[in-house]
Design an enzyme around this catalytic site. Structure first.
Site, short mmCIF file in Angstrom:
data_model
loop_
_atom_site.label_atom_id
_atom_site.label_comp_id
_atom_site.label_asym_id
_atom_site.label_seq_id
_atom_site.Cartn_x
_atom_site.Cartn_y
_atom_site.Cartn_z
CB THR A 57 -10.87 7.47 -7.12
OG1 THR A 57 -9.74 6.94 -6.44
CG2 THR A 57 -11.12 8.88 -6.61
CB CYS A 58 -11.26 5.25 -2.28
SG CYS A 58 -11.62 3.51 -2.58
CD GLU A 59 -14.82 11.61 1.11
OE1 GLU A 59 -14.66 12.40 2.06
OE2 GLU A 59 -15.93 11.13 0.80
#
EC number: 3.4.22.71
Length: 244
Positions: A222-224
């Site tokens: 997932t994106c940070e």
């Protein structure tokens, strides 16, 4: 006189901006609420199917495929909000902004890399999901960066039409899209072993899970940042154990 007119125009513009901004907030709230309701219905349906067919996975997914033939799995982490169908499109863009009913949603879906095989698992099966900042979708991956959370959530459940699996988490780390952590297969055992060693080395948590070249793994990505586009990623990796 001109100043008064100017201030009036500014006030009108501010009111318009506030109305537009307020409308977008309300619209997002309504859409998210509807999306939650849709997922809750599907979760209840899946739970009911699981209770009826505990020994045979296939019937549950025959029912789910009637809703959307691209539903290829289900991922769940007990005690958290992670409890979603897994989709797989023809590309990795198909379900970025589509839900399981193929409706356009900002949260998209949890989806499997289009390169992955479902029946004969690749060395590395990859799942993607948005980090949205409201404790849904793949937000929980960020929690795995803490040892205390990992200690209480070492096992993630995964089902597909061919079996029931336990995902034994052994690595969690931050990286970027420049890092080729989404390889699905490898040239040979040595190549795969190097990948496993690097995956363990990058981890910020300590795990005693033993992983060898004979094992298959699953990578959750997932994106940070939950609120803006970024090339930074949060990655959780687990050893796949078939239960039934």
């Amino acid at each position: 006189m001109r100043m008064k007119r100017f201030l009036t125009i500014v006030q009108i513009l501010l009111v318009v901006i506030i109305i537009i901004f307020g409308y977008k907030i309300v619209q997002t709230y309504i859409e998210d609420k509807q999306e939650r309701a849709n997922y809750e219905k599907l979760q209840q349906k899946f739970q009911m199917l699981m209770s009826k067919h505990q020994e045979h996975v296939r019937p549950q997914f025959e029912s789910l495929e009637k809703i959307n033939k691209d539903i290829v799995g289900w991922i769940k982490l007990s005690g958290t909000s992670l409890n979603y169908p897994v989709l797989q499109g023809k590309t990795n863009h198909d379900y970025l902004n589509l839900d399981f009913e193929r409706e356009h949603r900002r949260k998209g879906s949890i989806f499997m890399d289009f390169r992955n095989e479902l029946k004969n698992l690749n060395h590395n099966t990859i799942l993607y999901g948005h980090h949205v900042g409201d404790n849904t979708m793949f937000d929980v991956l960020e929690d795995y960066l803490k040892q205390s959370f990992y200690e209480k959530h070492k096992i993630i459940e995964f089902d597909n039409k061919y079996g029931k699996y336990q995902l034994q988490v052994f690595s969690a780390y931050k990286t970027t899209t420049k890092d080729n952590y989404i390889r699905t297969d490898f040239e040979n055992d040595q190549d795969y072993q190097q990948f496993l060693d690097e995956t363990k080395r990058k981890s910020v948590i300590n795990s005693d899970v033993n992983v060898t070249v004979k094992d298959r793994i699953m990578t959750l990505s997932t994106c940070e940042d939950a609120y803006s586009e970024t090339t930074k990623r949060i990655v959780v990796v687990a050893k796949i154990i078939k239960v039934s």
